[in-house]
Design an enzyme around this catalytic site. Structure first.
Site, short mmCIF file in Angstrom:
data_model
loop_
_atom_site.label_atom_id
_atom_site.label_comp_id
_atom_site.label_asym_id
_atom_site.label_seq_id
_atom_site.Cartn_x
_atom_site.Cartn_y
_atom_site.Cartn_z
N GLY A 218 0.77 -1.24 0.00
CA GLY A 218 0.00 0.00 0.00
C GLY A 218 0.80 1.29 0.00
O GLY A 218 0.21 2.37 -0.10
N GLU A 268 4.39 -6.49 1.66
CA GLU A 268 3.89 -6.89 0.34
C GLU A 268 3.76 -5.69 -0.59
O GLU A 268 2.65 -5.35 -1.03
CB GLU A 268 2.53 -7.58 0.48
CG GLU A 268 2.53 -8.79 1.37
CD GLU A 268 1.15 -9.12 1.93
OE1 GLU A 268 0.16 -8.44 1.57
OE2 GLU A 268 1.07 -10.05 2.75
N PRO A 269 4.84 -5.01 -0.90
CA PRO A 269 4.73 -3.84 -1.76
C PRO A 269 4.53 -4.23 -3.22
O PRO A 269 5.17 -5.17 -3.71
CB PRO A 269 6.09 -3.15 -1.58
CG PRO A 269 7.03 -4.28 -1.29
CD PRO A 269 6.24 -5.33 -0.56
N GLY A 270 3.64 -3.55 -3.89
CA GLY A 270 3.47 -3.74 -5.33
C GLY A 270 3.85 -2.44 -6.02
O GLY A 270 4.95 -2.29 -6.56
N ARG A 271 2.94 -1.49 -5.93
CA ARG A 271 3.10 -0.22 -6.62
C ARG A 271 4.44 0.46 -6.30
O ARG A 271 5.10 0.97 -7.20
CB ARG A 271 1.95 0.72 -6.21
CG ARG A 271 1.88 2.00 -7.00
CD ARG A 271 0.83 2.94 -6.39
NE ARG A 271 -0.42 2.28 -6.08
CZ ARG A 271 -1.48 2.23 -6.88
NH1 ARG A 271 -1.45 2.84 -8.04
NH2 ARG A 271 -2.58 1.58 -6.51
N TYR A 311 -9.76 4.79 -12.19
CA TYR A 311 -9.59 5.36 -10.86
C TYR A 311 -9.46 6.88 -10.88
O TYR A 311 -9.14 7.48 -9.86
CB TYR A 311 -8.31 4.85 -10.19
CG TYR A 311 -8.09 3.37 -10.14
CD1 TYR A 311 -8.98 2.54 -9.46
CD2 TYR A 311 -6.98 2.80 -10.74
CE1 TYR A 311 -8.74 1.18 -9.39
CE2 TYR A 311 -6.74 1.44 -10.68
CZ TYR A 311 -7.63 0.63 -10.00
OH TYR A 311 -7.39 -0.71 -9.92
N CYS A 338 -13.50 4.52 -28.97
CA CYS A 338 -14.81 5.16 -29.10
C CYS A 338 -15.55 5.21 -27.77
O CYS A 338 -16.62 4.61 -27.62
CB CYS A 338 -15.64 4.41 -30.13
SG CYS A 338 -14.74 4.18 -31.65
N GLU A 339 -14.95 5.87 -26.80
CA GLU A 339 -15.60 6.08 -25.51
C GLU A 339 -15.08 7.40 -24.98
O GLU A 339 -13.88 7.66 -25.05
CB GLU A 339 -15.20 4.99 -24.50
CG GLU A 339 -15.79 3.66 -24.80
CD GLU A 339 -15.97 2.82 -23.54
OE1 GLU A 339 -16.04 3.36 -22.43
OE2 GLU A 339 -16.04 1.59 -23.72
C1 LIG Z 1 -2.72 -5.40 -3.85
C2 LIG Z 1 -2.18 -5.94 -2.58
C3 LIG Z 1 -0.91 -5.54 -2.18
C4 LIG Z 1 -0.08 -4.52 -2.90
O1 LIG Z 1 -0.61 -3.24 -2.88
P1 LIG Z 1 0.26 -2.00 -3.41
O2 LIG Z 1 -0.59 -0.82 -3.16
O3 LIG Z 1 0.52 -2.23 -4.85
O4 LIG Z 1 1.50 -2.00 -2.60
C5 LIG Z 1 -0.40 -6.11 -1.02
N1 LIG Z 1 -1.11 -7.02 -0.30
C6 LIG Z 1 -2.34 -7.41 -0.69
C7 LIG Z 1 -3.08 -8.41 0.14
C8 LIG Z 1 -2.91 -6.88 -1.83
O5 LIG Z 1 -4.15 -7.25 -2.18
#
Ligand SMILES: *Cc1c(COP(=O)(O)O)cnc(C)c1O
Length: 414
Positions: A218, A268-271, A311, A338-339
Site C-alpha cells: 500500500g 507486500e509492496p506492489g506499486r 480510478y 470510441c468512448e
Molecule cells: C494489492 C495488494 C498488495 C499490494 O498493494 P500496493 O498498493 O501495490 O503496494 C499487497 N497485499 C495485498 C493483500 C494486496 O491485495
C-alpha cells in the site's frame, strides 16, 4: 526503442526497481524483514526474475500467478497466497508447490484449505487477514481495510477464528496478516492499523507459536510532478507534516511499533517497487485544434493504460523532445477508442507537440500493463526492460493472430 519496437510500448528501469527494493530494506533495517512483491502490480516474467534475484518472494493472488512465478524460474516456497476467492484447484496447486503460507480471508476458506491439505497429506501454514477497520484515505476502489470492504475478518471475531484454526488437523497457524489499501500517501493510517493490530498479535503469541506478521503493501508513490519530485526545492515546498510518504518515514514510524513482537515482518509492496520505474511510450497521432478545446490524440488508449479511466488516476505526460522555446498549450489528451472515458488528461497544460512526436506517460510501471486489455481489437503493448545503457524486449507486442488464436466460428454458422 520506439523505432525498434513501435508504440505504444512500456519501458521499465531495472535500476529503479533495484533501488526501490534496497531503499525499503534500508528503511526497515531494524526488523527481520521479508519482502513479498505483490506481483499483480506488474507480473512480467523479467520483472519477476529481477525481484527474485534481489531476494524477494511474491504475494500471489491466483493460480495463474503461481504459474508465472514458475515460468520465471523463481520459487513459490517463499511466497504467500492471498485473495478472497481461492478455488480448490488453486489451493491444491499452491500446496503442491510448497507455498510459504495462505493469507486466509474467511472461515469457509480455512475449512477448504484444511480439507485440501488433508487430501494431499500435508499441513498448510496460514495467517488470517485481520480487517482493522481503519480509513486508508485513498481512492474508494482501492481501500480494503474498512469493515464494509470484502476483505479479511473483523478483529472482534479474529481470536475465535484463530482458536478454530488451531483445532484443524491440517492447518498450522503461522502468522497474522493485514493490508489496508493501496496508494496511501501518508503514514497515519498505517500507524493507526499497526497500533490496533499489534496488541492482538501479542496476545495471540501467548497461545500460538507465530512466525510472522504481514503488514501488507500500500505504500503510495508520487504521480504528480514526476520529474520535479526528486529535487530539493520541490520537497522543501511542503510544510514538514504534509510531505509525501517515503519509505524512510514509513520505516521510522513502524519499526519501533513492530520490533517488540520479535516476529519476522512480511511486507507486500506492489506499486512502490515498480510504479515509478515504468513509462508508457506513445506517439502523437493528431493535434486536433477546436474553437474551445484542443485534443491531443495519441496512439495509446484506455485499453493500454486504464488507470485514468478506472480510478481517475493521474499521469504526467512528458514530450520526449523537450523544447522550452515552444509555447505551452492546453489540451485534452485522448486515445483513439470510441468512448468518452478514453481520456488520459483534461485541460492539461503541455508543451506544444505535433504529429508523430513522442510522449511518455510517467509512473506507468504498476497496475498499467497488468490491466491492459484488447478492447477495440488493439493488441497489448510491447514491454522493454532497461539497465544502464542496455535494454531488451521482454514482451513483444501482441499480434492480431495472438488475439484470435482461441476463437472459432461454430459449425452451425458455416
Ligand atoms: C494489492 C495488494 C498488495 C499490494 O498493494 P500496493 O498498493 O501495490 O503496494 C499487497 N497485499 C495485498 C493483500 C494486496 O491485495
Amino acid at each position: 526503442m520506439a523505432a525498434l519496437y513501435g508504440t505504444p510500448t512500456y519501458v521499465y528501469s531495472a535500476t529503479t526497481i533495484t533501488e526501490n527494493v534496497t531503499r525499503l530494506q534500508k528503511s526497515l533495517a531494524g526488523l527481520d524483514l521479508k519482502i513479498c512483491y505483490a506481483m499483480k502490480a506488474n507480473s512480467s516474467l523479467a520483472l519477476l526474475r529481477l525481484v527474485a534475484n534481489l531476494g524477494s518472494g511474491y504475494d500471489l493472488v491466483s493460480g495463474g500467478e503461481i504459474r508465472r512465478v514458475l515460468a520465471a524460474g523463481a520459487d513459490v516456497k517463499s511466497s504467500v497466497f492471498a485473495g478472497v476467492g481461492k478455488t480448490e484447484a488453486e489451493i491444491e496447486f499452491a500446496l503442491k508447490n510448497e507455498v510459504f503460507a495462505f493469507h486466509v480471508e474467511s472461515e469457509p476458506e480455512l475449512a477448504r484449505i484444511n480439507h485440501v491439505a488433508g487430501r494431499l497429506g500435508v499441513k498448510a501454514s496460514i495467517a488470517i487477514r485481520i480487517n482493522p477497520d481503519v480509513d486508508a484515505q485513498t481512492h474508494a476502489k482501492i481501500t480494503t481495510g474498512k469493515s464494509d470492504n470484502k476483505f479479511g475478518i473483523p478483529m472482534r471475531v479474529a481470536a475465535a477464528a484463530y482458536e478454530a484454526a488451531a483445532k484443524l488437523p491440517h492447518i498450522k497457524v503461522a502468522g497474522v496478516q493485514m493490508h489496508i489499501g493501496s496508494q496511501l500517501t501518508s503514514v497515519g493510517p498505517f500507524r493507526e492499523a499497526v497500533e490496533k493490530v499489534v496488541p492482538f498479535v501479542a496476545k495471540l503469541q501467548e497461545n500460538h507459536a507465530l512466525e510472522y506478521f504481514s503488514i501488507g503493501g500500500g505504500i503510495g508513490i508520487i504521480y504528480e510532478d514526476a520529474l520535479a519530485s526528486g529535487s530539493k526545492d520541490w520537497w522543501d515546498a511542503f510544510p514538514e507534516d504534509e510531505r509525501p510518504l517515503t519509505p524512510e518515514s514509513y520505516g521510522a514510524v513502524l519499526t519501533p511499533l513492530l520490533q517488540p513482537l520479535g516476529l519476522k515482518i512480511l511486507l507486500e509492496p506492489g506499486r512502490f517497487l515498480v510504479g515509478n520505474a515504468g513509462v508508457l511510450l506513445s506517439r502523437v497521432e493528431y493535434l486536433k485544434r477546436g474553437a474551445n478545446k484542443n485534443f491531443l490524440v495519441i496512439d495509446s488508449a484506455m485499453n493500454d493504460l486504464v488507470r485514468p479511466a478506472m480510478y481517475g488516476g493521474y499521469h504526467e505526460i512528458v514530450p520526449l523532445e523537450r523544447d522550452t522555446s515552444r509555447p505551452a498549450m492546453t489540451a485534452d489528451v485522448v486515445g483513439p477508442i470510441c468512448e468518452t472515458g478514453d481520456c488520459f488528461a483534461k485541460d492539461r497544460e503541455i508543451q506544444t507537440v505535433g504529429e508523430r512526436e513522442l510522449v511518455a506517460f510517467m509512473s506507468a510501471g504498476a497496475y498499467a500493463f497488468a490491466m491492459a486489455s484488447r478492447y477495440n481489437t488493439r493488441g497489448r503493448p510491447a514491454e522493454v526492460l532497461v539497465r544502464g545503457s542496455t535494454f531488451e524486449l521482454i514482451n513483444r507486442r501482441e499480434t492480431f493472430e495472438d488475439q484470435i488464436a482461441g476463437e472459432q466460428i461454430p459449425a452451425f454458422l458455416t
